[in-house]
Scaffold this active site. Structure first.
Site, PDB file in Angstrom:
ATOM      1  N   LYS A 112      14.154   0.739   7.104  1.00 16.89           N
ATOM      2  CA  LYS A 112      13.449   1.076   7.382  1.00 16.89           C
ATOM      3  C   LYS A 112      12.255   0.634   8.269  1.00 16.89           C
ATOM      4  O   LYS A 112      11.847  -0.312   7.401  1.00 16.89           O
ATOM      5  CB  LYS A 112      12.903   2.425   7.274  1.00 16.89           C
ATOM      6  CG  LYS A 112      11.365   2.846   7.003  1.00 16.89           C
ATOM      7  CD  LYS A 112      11.528   4.277   6.708  1.00 16.89           C
ATOM      8  CE  LYS A 112      10.583   4.706   6.800  1.00 16.89           C
ATOM      9  NZ  LYS A 112       9.781   5.847   6.480  1.00 16.89           N
ATOM     10  N   HIS A 162       9.000   1.164  10.619  1.00 15.27           N
ATOM     11  CA  HIS A 162       8.050   2.606  10.708  1.00 15.27           C
ATOM     12  C   HIS A 162       6.666   2.077  10.859  1.00 15.27           C
ATOM     13  O   HIS A 162       5.831   2.213  10.865  1.00 15.27           O
ATOM     14  CB  HIS A 162       7.817   3.287   9.353  1.00 15.27           C
ATOM     15  CG  HIS A 162       7.501   4.803   9.745  1.00 15.27           C
ATOM     16  ND1 HIS A 162       7.676   5.467   8.922  1.00 15.27           N
ATOM     17  CD2 HIS A 162       6.816   5.257  11.372  1.00 15.27           C
ATOM     18  CE1 HIS A 162       7.145   6.515   9.856  1.00 15.27           C
ATOM     19  NE2 HIS A 162       7.015   5.960  10.884  1.00 15.27           N
ATOM     20  N   ASP A 187      11.938   5.265   0.106  1.00 22.32           N
ATOM     21  CA  ASP A 187      11.820   6.081   0.825  1.00 22.32           C
ATOM     22  C   ASP A 187      10.915   7.239   0.197  1.00 22.32           C
ATOM     23  O   ASP A 187      12.463   8.103  -0.144  1.00 22.32           O
ATOM     24  CB  ASP A 187      12.549   6.133   2.296  1.00 22.32           C
ATOM     25  CG  ASP A 187      11.486   6.824   3.802  1.00 22.32           C
ATOM     26  OD1 ASP A 187       9.469   7.217   3.115  1.00 22.32           O
ATOM     27  OD2 ASP A 187      11.794   6.810   4.326  1.00 22.32           O
ATOM     28  N   ASP A 188      10.049   7.995  -0.092  1.00 24.15           N
ATOM     29  CA  ASP A 188       9.633   8.694  -0.829  1.00 24.15           C
ATOM     30  C   ASP A 188      10.509   9.227  -2.751  1.00 24.15           C
ATOM     31  O   ASP A 188      10.527   9.894  -2.261  1.00 24.15           O
ATOM     32  CB  ASP A 188      10.102  10.705   0.175  1.00 24.15           C
ATOM     33  CG  ASP A 188       9.305  10.379   1.357  1.00 24.15           C
ATOM     34  OD1 ASP A 188       9.167   9.921   1.522  1.00 24.15           O
ATOM     35  OD2 ASP A 188      10.014  11.774   1.864  1.00 24.15           O
ATOM     36  N   ASP A 248       8.132   3.655  -1.591  1.00 21.47           N
ATOM     37  CA  ASP A 248       6.869   3.663  -0.721  1.00 21.47           C
ATOM     38  C   ASP A 248       5.157   4.764  -1.262  1.00 21.47           C
ATOM     39  O   ASP A 248       4.345   3.644  -1.182  1.00 21.47           O
ATOM     40  CB  ASP A 248       6.966   3.269   0.791  1.00 21.47           C
ATOM     41  CG  ASP A 248       7.651   4.719   1.200  1.00 21.47           C
ATOM     42  OD1 ASP A 248       7.550   5.204   0.270  1.00 21.47           O
ATOM     43  OD2 ASP A 248       8.022   5.048   2.375  1.00 21.47           O
ATOM     44  N   CYS A 300       4.077   7.634   4.439  1.00 16.45           N
ATOM     45  CA  CYS A 300       4.787   5.676   4.989  1.00 16.45           C
ATOM     46  C   CYS A 300       4.468   4.707   5.486  1.00 16.45           C
ATOM     47  O   CYS A 300       4.087   3.126   5.672  1.00 16.45           O
ATOM     48  CB  CYS A 300       6.315   5.793   5.714  1.00 16.45           C
ATOM     49  SG  CYS A 300       7.597   7.324   5.099  1.00 16.45           S
TER      50      CYS A 300
END
Ligand SMILES: *[C@@H]1O[C@H](CO)[C@@H](O)[C@H](O)[C@H]1NC(C)=O
Ligand SMILES: *[C@@H]1O[C@H](CO)[C@@H](O)[C@H](O)[C@H]1NC(C)=O
Ligand SMILES: *[C@@H]1O[C@H](CO)[C@@H](O)[C@H](O)[C@H]1NC(C)=O
Length: 585
Positions: free
Chosen positions: A137, A139, A38-39, A345, A78
């Site tokens: 995750k 989301h 993530d990120d 992502d 995301c």
């Protein structure tokens, strides 16, 4: 159609029938372990050029497989990026890329999410006999109309097992963390608070004038609820902390609020156990880290270990977790029958800083970051595949590829069929990964910011050149900076962007940092490229149809009746994972 395995099999049957059986078995049902960070910025990883952050496990994965250097996220945030990843379609096709109520799902108690009629690769593999799981995750939503209808839940989208965060990790998940909620989000909260206030006032007047048949008890409850709502949002992170930061196992809430410190150990434990449980059957495991999204909470073993503060610690911790998952595969003798994939992502988050220190990711030589759809830094991410014996080792592929390509690739290798009633934007990567072809099937890729097309990429097969045309770019603040430092993320529309007429043109293949815009004076290709891309954009836009907007103001508005709650609403609280260890080493 014959699968690659079958063709190879027919060929090999002439040579050696037992090899044939082996090849067929291996090709037809590999296991899949798809790891998503993530990120994470492309510049954070050793094998992508970082020489100070240590990522030995990811580097080894690349050494044993294929490293993609032009792997592109379908969106720079995301929710839309993950929707596209899961479905192989641009997010606007599922209504997950549309501006209105925000560009990501903001609460757990909203009605928006990945629509039930979308097909994820997990849903198709489930039908092909795979055991499917997602750890970490999600989301992509939870409920549609009533609490626990779970229409957007991972278990409704093809997964047999879910352990993780149905929303995401936000700064607010860590008590005392910096605020991440942005301006429109705060406006929604203020709007809701006012709504409740007015409702209570109306009820009181109605009761006094006997116009409303309502009891004082009811009014008291509403007022109390409004008061709690107010208090929690005045305490700022509290509201998110208790109601959106939760940990679930399938449909059960395990921790509300979740304990951030414990999660790395849980993700590793659950991933390894899933692999162990399913070692006899083909499985698909998606490991979706909250790393390296803020809040940065390295475990004891990693705190202070890196040369780049907490951010570096968390990257190194994530690398170690990748290593733990891979070792579960290798130790069980599943190495040659498992396709492992690693990506992020979207790009690192430039606006997240602690003083002068970058704490939101590093995008290397690429310009821009998270939230920016056109600039490479927002969308170019690491992409690594490993499948020993099938995919070559120590190989670099520079062709444009997309996270959406996982959908047709996984479906094809898993023996499933692609849906024919909808547009699939991803392309099967297997021929490219196995070097049966040297060209990507993507001639054009379109780069959306919310619902606006900001840029388009053209990969010219004959010349090998890659061009990028920008129609709009974010208006940076302060001037001269790269990023929108007056807020948390750059916007997509109106005053937040600069429209380019004529568009900006870069030749990415020779100018990957997008620092030399071309003009008709400096490039003889200028006109021709702009025209070709313009035609492609027009053709592409003809394929867009109107679908329900999952991120509209209403669908992305918090609704008390959709709030997952462990305990009695609004006092949602539980901790069922208390005594289960927190060390990852
Ligand atoms: C490695 O990553 C760190 C932290 O993200 C960054 O500050 C540094 O500049 C990177 N190094 C290189 C060579 O890209
Ligand atoms: C896995 O594949 C590699 C590469 O083809 C081969 O060298 C190795 O012997 C295989 N291992 C097993 C356990 O089959
Ligand atoms: C899903 O349903 C919506 C609403 O009925 C529709 O607009 C959309 O086209 C459907 N999507 C698919 C992939 O069938």
């Amino acid at each position: 159609m014959m699968s690659v395995g079958t063709i190879q099999c027919i060929f090999l049957v002439v040579m050696h029938s037992s090899t044939c059986i082996l090849v067929e078995a291996m090709y037809s049902k590999p296991n899949f372990v798809l790891i998503l960070a993530d990120d994470l910025g492309i510049g954070d990883i050793g094998c992508y050029g970082n020489d100070t952050i240590r990522t030995p496990y990811i580097d080894k994965l690349a050494k044993e497989g294929v490293k993609l250097t032009q792997h592109i996220a379908a969106a720079p945030l995301c929710t839309p990026s993950r929707a596209a990843f899961m479905t192989g379609r641009y997010a606007f096709r599922s209504g997950m890329g549309v501006f209105g109520g925000g560009r990501v799902l903001k609460w757990l108690g909203v009605s928006g999410g990945l629509p039930p009629n979308e097909t994820t690769f997990a849903k198709i593999l489930q039908k092909e006999g795979y055991s499917t799981g997602i750890i970490g995750k999600w989301h992509l939503g939870a409920n549609c109309d009533i609490l626990n209808d779970s229409c957007h839940h991972p278990l409704s989208h093809g997964f047999h097992y879910f352990y993780g965060f149905p929303l995401a990790l936000f700064n607010e998940c860590q008590p005392g963390g910096q605020l991440e909620i942005d301006v429109p989000f705060r406006a929604q909260l203020a709007f809701l608070s006012q709504l409740i206030c007015w409702a209570v006032i109306t009820m009181v007047i109605g009761k006094y004038t006997n116009l409303l048949p309502i009891s004082w008890k009811m009014i008291f409850c509403c007022a109390l609820f409004g008061f709690l709502f107010f208090i929690t949002w005045y305490l700022k992170y509290g509201f998110m902390h208790y109601w959106s930061c939760i940990l679930m196992k399938n449909y059960e809430i395990l921790e509300q609020p979740m304990n951030v410190q414990r999660q790395p150990a849980r993700i590793v434990r659950e991933s390894r156990q899933f692999i162990e449980r399913h070692k006899e059957v083909p499985f698909l495991l998606v490991v979706s880290f909250h790393h390296v999204h803020t809040p940065l909470v390295p475990t004891k073993a990693f705190a202070g270990r890196s040369k780049h503060g907490m951010y570096g610690d968390v990257v190194e911790e994530m690398d170690f977790m990748v290593g733990s998952v891979i070792s579960a595969i290798d130790d069980l003798g599943l190495k040659n029958s498992t396709l492992i994939y690693f990506a992020s992502d979207h790009g690192g988050h430039l606006e997240v800083k602690d003083g002068d220190i970058q704490t939101g990711g590093w995008n290397g030589i690429y310009r821009g970051g998270k939230g920016m759809a056109g600039w490479e830094g927002g969308i170019r991410v690491p992409g690594i595949f490993r499948w020993p014996g099938v995919i070559p080792s120590d190989t670099v592929i520079d062709e444009p590829t997309s996270l959406m390509d996982l959908f047709p690739t996984v479906v094809g290798l898993g023996g499933g069929k692609l849906p024919t009633d909808r547009i699939i934007d991803g392309r099967d990567l297997f021929p490219l990964l196995t070097q049966k072809t040297s060209n990507s099937e993507h001639e054009f890729l379109f780069h959306y910011c919310g619902s606006s097309l900001h840029a388009a990429r053209w990969h010219e097969k004959d010349s090998g050149r890659t061009w990028k045309v920008h129609y709009a770019t974010p208006a940076f603040y302060p001037e001269g900076a790269v990023g929108c430092y007056h807020t948390i993320l750059c916007g997509c529309e109106e005053k937040d962007v600069i429209h380019h007429e004529p568009p900006l043109l870069y030749e990415l293949s020779s100018d990957p940092s997008e620092s030399n815009p071309l003009s008709s004076q400096t490039s003889s290709y200028y006109k021709e490229v702009l025209n070709r891309v313009k035609t492609a954009v027009a053709e592409h836009q003809k394929t867009i149809s109107v679908v329900p907007q999952q991120l509209s103001f209403y669908n992305n508005l918090w609704k008390p009746w959709l709030q997952p709650c462990c305990g009695r609403f609004p006092f949602c609280w539980c901790d069922k994972e208390e005594n289960n260890g927190t060390d990852i080493i």
